[in-house]
Motif scaffolding. Structure first.
Motif, PDB file in Angstrom:
ATOM      1  N   ASP A   1       3.864  -1.760   0.528  1.00 15.56           N
ATOM      2  CA  ASP A   1       3.085  -2.882   0.003  1.00 15.56           C
ATOM      3  C   ASP A   1       4.013  -4.042  -0.358  1.00 15.56           C
ATOM      4  O   ASP A   1       4.265  -4.298  -1.535  1.00 15.56           O
ATOM      5  CB  ASP A   1       2.353  -2.350  -1.254  1.00 15.56           C
ATOM      6  CG  ASP A   1       1.315  -3.312  -1.776  1.00 15.56           C
ATOM      7  OD1 ASP A   1       0.970  -4.269  -1.046  1.00 15.56           O
ATOM      8  OD2 ASP A   1       0.862  -3.105  -2.911  1.00 15.56           O
ATOM      9  N   PRO A   2       4.558  -4.732   0.667  1.00 16.10           N
ATOM     10  CA  PRO A   2       5.616  -5.705   0.401  1.00 16.10           C
ATOM     11  C   PRO A   2       5.210  -6.822  -0.564  1.00 16.10           C
ATOM     12  O   PRO A   2       6.040  -7.313  -1.314  1.00 16.10           O
ATOM     13  CB  PRO A   2       5.950  -6.278   1.787  1.00 16.10           C
ATOM     14  CG  PRO A   2       4.823  -5.885   2.666  1.00 16.10           C
ATOM     15  CD  PRO A   2       4.213  -4.656   2.084  1.00 16.10           C
ATOM     16  N   ASP A   3       3.908  -7.246  -0.547  1.00 12.49           N
ATOM     17  CA  ASP A   3       3.578  -8.296  -1.508  1.00 12.49           C
ATOM     18  C   ASP A   3       2.494  -7.911  -2.506  1.00 12.49           C
ATOM     19  O   ASP A   3       1.732  -8.745  -2.976  1.00 12.49           O
ATOM     20  CB  ASP A   3       3.267  -9.654  -0.829  1.00 12.49           C
ATOM     21  CG  ASP A   3       2.754  -9.520   0.568  1.00 12.49           C
ATOM     22  OD1 ASP A   3       3.378 -10.052   1.476  1.00 12.49           O
ATOM     23  OD2 ASP A   3       1.723  -8.821   0.746  1.00 12.49           O
TER      24      ASP A   3
ATOM     25  N   SER B   1       4.255  -6.264   6.605  1.00 13.42           N
ATOM     26  CA  SER B   1       2.810  -5.972   6.644  1.00 13.42           C
ATOM     27  C   SER B   1       2.447  -4.957   5.574  1.00 13.42           C
ATOM     28  O   SER B   1       3.293  -4.189   5.111  1.00 13.42           O
ATOM     29  CB  SER B   1       2.423  -5.373   8.000  1.00 13.42           C
ATOM     30  OG  SER B   1       2.804  -6.219   9.042  1.00 13.42           O
ATOM     31  N   SER B   2       1.148  -4.946   5.226  1.00  8.54           N
ATOM     32  CA  SER B   2       0.640  -3.909   4.325  1.00  8.54           C
ATOM     33  C   SER B   2       0.342  -2.687   5.182  1.00  8.54           C
ATOM     34  O   SER B   2      -0.508  -2.748   6.081  1.00  8.54           O
ATOM     35  CB  SER B   2      -0.654  -4.371   3.659  1.00  8.54           C
ATOM     36  OG  SER B   2      -0.447  -5.636   3.059  1.00  8.54           O
ATOM     37  N   VAL B   3       1.040  -1.599   4.886  1.00  5.10           N
ATOM     38  CA  VAL B   3       0.878  -0.399   5.716  1.00  5.10           C
ATOM     39  C   VAL B   3       0.495   0.781   4.829  1.00  5.10           C
ATOM     40  O   VAL B   3       1.112   1.001   3.784  1.00  5.10           O
ATOM     41  CB  VAL B   3       2.194  -0.050   6.466  1.00  5.10           C
ATOM     42  CG1 VAL B   3       2.024   1.222   7.304  1.00  5.10           C
ATOM     43  CG2 VAL B   3       2.667  -1.201   7.350  1.00  5.10           C
TER      44      VAL B   3
ATOM     45  N   ASP C   1      11.435   2.391   2.191  1.00  8.92           N
ATOM     46  CA  ASP C   1      11.655   2.410   0.741  1.00  8.92           C
ATOM     47  C   ASP C   1      10.324   2.455   0.017  1.00  8.92           C
ATOM     48  O   ASP C   1       9.595   1.464  -0.008  1.00  8.92           O
ATOM     49  CB  ASP C   1      12.403   1.137   0.311  1.00  8.92           C
ATOM     50  CG  ASP C   1      13.857   1.207   0.724  1.00  8.92           C
ATOM     51  OD1 ASP C   1      14.537   2.153   0.290  1.00  8.92           O
ATOM     52  OD2 ASP C   1      14.295   0.328   1.497  1.00  8.92           O
ATOM     53  N   ILE C   2      10.003   3.615  -0.548  1.00  6.66           N
ATOM     54  CA  ILE C   2       8.784   3.717  -1.368  1.00  6.66           C
ATOM     55  C   ILE C   2       9.148   4.483  -2.638  1.00  6.66           C
ATOM     56  O   ILE C   2      10.161   5.188  -2.662  1.00  6.66           O
ATOM     57  CB  ILE C   2       7.616   4.438  -0.637  1.00  6.66           C
ATOM     58  CG1 ILE C   2       8.128   5.653   0.172  1.00  6.66           C
ATOM     59  CG2 ILE C   2       6.817   3.492   0.229  1.00  6.66           C
ATOM     60  CD1 ILE C   2       7.035   6.530   0.741  1.00  6.66           C
TER      61      ILE C   2
END
Ligand SMILES: Cc1ncc(COP(=O)(O)O)c(C=O)c1O
Length: 403
Positions: free
Chosen positions: A256-258, A230-232, A93-94
């Motif tokens: 960028d989950p957080d 994770s940041s990917v 999801d982006i």
């Protein structure tokens, strides 16, 4: 005569074995020798063609006058198509703001490394790796640290080795799956373990997924899907799966989950602005690629599977050569027995094979001095007849050396 102007020292860090060996082949060609180029991963140079609907979309865009500078981060329509593709195929999801269109994955690697790396930083790269990850790490003042991938296990990343090489200076960890040069496809458990290490140590994952749909047995697992927390930064493009190597179009996206990648994202976007934009009509064709028929992918993979099976079996029949079976992409990475004795280095081996047979491979140490040495890389893109001819010549060469 005055002395030559000097280049910045960082320029000396750039090496790209895949093309650096070509000059030796060109010299021989000039002298009238016929060369069989098995060094470059370009399907369009063989019997694979860019799908018709992509060519038509490009031509239509040019005819309609869509030849202007586009937005720096890429056409919104293309970024939306990228989001749909990544959701549909890879389960990610982006949103379009997370996507930047680049002139090939190559430019995506450059933007990302330039945004992330500075003096003293360490970058964990697979050993062996696609060379720009090591070259750009050094170019920006960092140090690439190769983590072991295990040949006997199909070149799977060695988690213990990664763990032992993480330091306070480590900035990010590079994953390439399906892998160039080894053909490994990382399973989701391996990616999950790497993600856990990344989270524990505050590392960004750079995931090169340019071969995502060229897999033969295993399912492809996207890092952002598996490493949800994770940041990917994902890198992908149109050169391989959409058979458009010369068109130079790709994209990168931020998972960028957080919300911690904001500054990096802005730094990448600034770089996109300073180079104005990626090629506009080609982006129109890229939309057609993602939204249009996908039949060519299945056909391409089936054609490649036959060539992979043939090439892998044939190479293993040659005395002095052993090769693990690639699970994705279109490369073989065989081991040559006798490097260090009959040949001082794998580079010497590759250049002697070229001189004696006219077949051009790439030396394994060009992908990693530590874990690639003693090997060579060959593509299995050409038809079986061409592969038969090339590997027969290689076999004769090995026999002449008394293997
Ligand atoms: C792993 C990997 N990443 C990136 C690239 C470069 O891709 P592009 O043509 O999109 O610049 C290649 C090309 O061989 C590759 O193998």
């Amino acid at each position: 005569m005055k002395a030559h102007y000097t280049a910045a020292k960082r320029a000396s860090t750039i090496k790209y074995a895949i093309r650096d060996v070509v000059k030796y082949a060109k010299d021989l060609e000039e002298k009238g020798n016929k060369i069989c180029y098995l060094n470059i991963g370009d399907p369009v140079k063989f019997d694979f063609d860019t799908p018709k609907h992509l060519k038509s979309a490009l031509w239509e865009a040019v005819k309609k006058g869509e030849n202007w500078y586009g937005p720096s981060e890429g056409l919104l329509k293309l970024r939306k198509a990228v989001c749909r593709k990544e959701k549909r195929i890879n389960g990610i999801d982006i949103s379009p703001e997370d996507v930047v269109v680049t002139s090939g994955v190559s430019e995506g690697i450059l933007f990302t490394m330039a945004a992330l790396i500075e003096g003293g930083d360490e970058v964990l790269v697979p050993g062996p790796t696609y060379p720009p990850y090591t070259s750009y790490s050094k170019f920006f003042g960092g140090t690439p640290i190769s983590y072991r991938t295990i040949e006997e296990e199909g070149w799977r990343p060695d988690i213990a080795d990664i763990k032992s090489k993480i330091s306070a200076k480590t900035k990010c960890i590079v994953l390439i799956s399906p892998n160039n040069p080894c053909g490994a496809v990382y399973d989701s458990r391996t990616i999950a373990e790497i993600s856990e290490l990344a989270n524990q140590n505050d590392l960004i994952i750079l995931s090169d997924e340019i071969y995502d749909r060229i897999v033969y047995e295993e399912r492809f697992s996207s890092a952002a899907r598996v490493a949800k927390n994770s940041s990917v930064i994902g890198l992908n493009g149109f050169s391989k799966v959409y058979l458009a190597t010369g068109w130079r179009v790709g994209y990168l996206y931020f998972h960028d989950p957080d919300g911690r990648l904001d500054v990096i994202k802005e730094s990448v976007k600034k770089q996109a602005r300073i180079r104005l934009c990626a090629n506009t009509p080609i982006q129109k064709a890229a939309i057609a690629a993602l939204d249009g028929p996908q039949d060519h992918i299945k056909q391409m993979v089936e054609k490649l599977r036959k060539r992979r099976d043939f090439a892998w079996k044939r190479l293993n029949q040659i005395e002095g050569i052993t090769c693990s079976k690639p699970k994705g992409a279109f490369y073989l990475f065989p081991r040559v027995h006798g490097i260090g004795q009959r040949w001082k280095t794998d580079r010497e081996f590759v250049l002697e094979v070229l001189r004696k047979t006219g077949v051009l491979f790439v030396h394994g140490s060009g992908f990693c001095e530590t874990y690639g040495a003693g090997h060579f890389r060959s593509v299995f893109l050409p038809p079986v007849e061409t592969l038969t001819h090339a590997f027969n010549l290689l076999e004769q060469f090995m026999e002449s050396k008394g293997s």
